[in-house]
Design a protein around this motif. Structure first.
Motif, PDB file in Angstrom:
ATOM      1  N   ALA A 126      -5.882   9.694   0.757  1.00  0.00           N
ATOM      2  CA  ALA A 126      -4.853  10.198   0.001  1.00  0.00           C
ATOM      3  C   ALA A 126      -4.989   9.977  -1.346  1.00  0.00           C
ATOM      4  O   ALA A 126      -5.056  10.651  -2.501  1.00  0.00           O
ATOM      5  CB  ALA A 126      -3.550  10.138   0.390  1.00  0.00           C
ATOM      6  N   LEU A 127      -5.253   8.540  -1.508  1.00  0.00           N
ATOM      7  CA  LEU A 127      -5.550   7.835  -2.932  1.00  0.00           C
ATOM      8  C   LEU A 127      -6.845   8.300  -3.602  1.00  0.00           C
ATOM      9  O   LEU A 127      -6.951   7.963  -4.884  1.00  0.00           O
ATOM     10  CB  LEU A 127      -5.456   6.494  -2.760  1.00  0.00           C
TER      11      LEU A 127
ATOM     12  N   ASP B  61     -11.097  -0.103   7.769  1.00  0.00           N
ATOM     13  CA  ASP B  61     -10.083  -0.634   8.842  1.00  0.00           C
ATOM     14  C   ASP B  61     -10.083   0.421   9.964  1.00  0.00           C
ATOM     15  O   ASP B  61     -10.105   1.378   9.565  1.00  0.00           O
ATOM     16  CB  ASP B  61      -8.837  -0.898   8.076  1.00  0.00           C
ATOM     17  N   ASN B  62      -9.659  -0.022  11.020  1.00  0.00           N
ATOM     18  CA  ASN B  62      -9.585   0.938  12.150  1.00  0.00           C
ATOM     19  C   ASN B  62      -7.969   1.416  12.335  1.00  0.00           C
ATOM     20  O   ASN B  62      -7.579   2.324  12.925  1.00  0.00           O
ATOM     21  CB  ASN B  62      -9.732   0.405  13.549  1.00  0.00           C
ATOM     22  N   ASN B  63      -7.099   0.837  11.382  1.00  0.00           N
ATOM     23  CA  ASN B  63      -5.842   1.249  11.348  1.00  0.00           C
ATOM     24  C   ASN B  63      -5.634   2.768  10.698  1.00  0.00           C
ATOM     25  O   ASN B  63      -6.108   2.796   9.626  1.00  0.00           O
ATOM     26  CB  ASN B  63      -5.147   0.240  10.263  1.00  0.00           C
ATOM     27  N   LYS B  64      -5.292   3.532  11.421  1.00  0.00           N
ATOM     28  CA  LYS B  64      -5.197   5.273  11.028  1.00  0.00           C
ATOM     29  C   LYS B  64      -4.335   5.408   9.919  1.00  0.00           C
ATOM     30  O   LYS B  64      -4.592   6.207   8.841  1.00  0.00           O
ATOM     31  CB  LYS B  64      -4.770   5.859  12.338  1.00  0.00           C
ATOM     32  N   LYS B  65      -2.986   4.599   9.674  1.00  0.00           N
ATOM     33  CA  LYS B  65      -2.310   4.893   8.683  1.00  0.00           C
ATOM     34  C   LYS B  65      -2.653   4.487   7.257  1.00  0.00           C
ATOM     35  O   LYS B  65      -2.845   5.043   6.308  1.00  0.00           O
ATOM     36  CB  LYS B  65      -0.939   4.135   8.921  1.00  0.00           C
ATOM     37  N   LEU B  66      -3.497   3.128   7.291  1.00  0.00           N
ATOM     38  CA  LEU B  66      -4.200   2.694   6.028  1.00  0.00           C
ATOM     39  C   LEU B  66      -5.279   3.588   5.867  1.00  0.00           C
ATOM     40  O   LEU B  66      -5.673   3.760   4.485  1.00  0.00           O
ATOM     41  CB  LEU B  66      -4.537   1.235   6.098  1.00  0.00           C
TER      42      LEU B  66
ATOM     43  N   CYS C  83       0.737  -1.205   0.237  1.00  0.00           N
ATOM     44  CA  CYS C  83      -0.078   0.035   0.056  1.00  0.00           C
ATOM     45  C   CYS C  83       0.770   1.316   0.114  1.00  0.00           C
ATOM     46  O   CYS C  83       0.491   2.203  -0.732  1.00  0.00           O
ATOM     47  CB  CYS C  83      -1.065  -0.099   1.118  1.00  0.00           C
ATOM     48  N   TYR C  84       1.942   1.263   0.865  1.00  0.00           N
ATOM     49  CA  TYR C  84       2.855   2.559   0.852  1.00  0.00           C
ATOM     50  C   TYR C  84       3.519   2.523  -0.702  1.00  0.00           C
ATOM     51  O   TYR C  84       3.644   3.728  -0.956  1.00  0.00           O
ATOM     52  CB  TYR C  84       3.858   2.190   1.919  1.00  0.00           C
TER      53      TYR C  84
END
Length: 112
Positions: free
Chosen positions: A80-81, A69-74, A33-34
């Motif tokens: 952003a995408l 998802d609960n993952n803030k980074k994802l 993803c990154y």
């Protein structure tokens, strides 16, 4: 990749980035993803405003546009995408030999 006059698709650009010590232990899905986020940041002037297909050999990334998802980074990456108009297509590593070859380190230093 872009279709040439021979009706074949040819690479236009290759991007690479060494992961930091903090990024290295991340899961494969986060790394993949990154990589997409990084590439679209670099290619923003060339792809923004155009519909394009993003091909990846990592099937798990097909959820990227619909992340819950609960993952803030994802979640931040997914947001952003959203500025880009693209469709994620899974392409097997065997069918994507150029990208598959580039994703494996082959230098003598990396084998030891």
């Amino acid at each position: 990749m872009q279709e040439g006059p021979d009706q074949e698709f040819h690479p236009v650009v290759f991007l690479s980035k060494k992961l930091s010590e903090r990024e290295s232990p991340c899961t494969i899905s986060k790394k993949e993803c990154y990589a997409i986020v990084y590439a679209l940041e670099k290619l923003h002037p060339y792809v923004w405003g155009w519909r394009f297909h993003l091909q990846t050999d990592h099937a798990a990334l097909k959820w990227l546009h619909t992340i819950k998802d609960n993952n803030k980074k994802l979640l931040r990456w997914s947001l952003a995408l959203q500025d880009f108009d693209f469709e994620i297509q899974h392409i097997s590593g065997a069918s994507n030999k150029v990208a598959d070859a580039l994703s494996h380190e082959s230098s003598p230093a990396s084998t030891g």
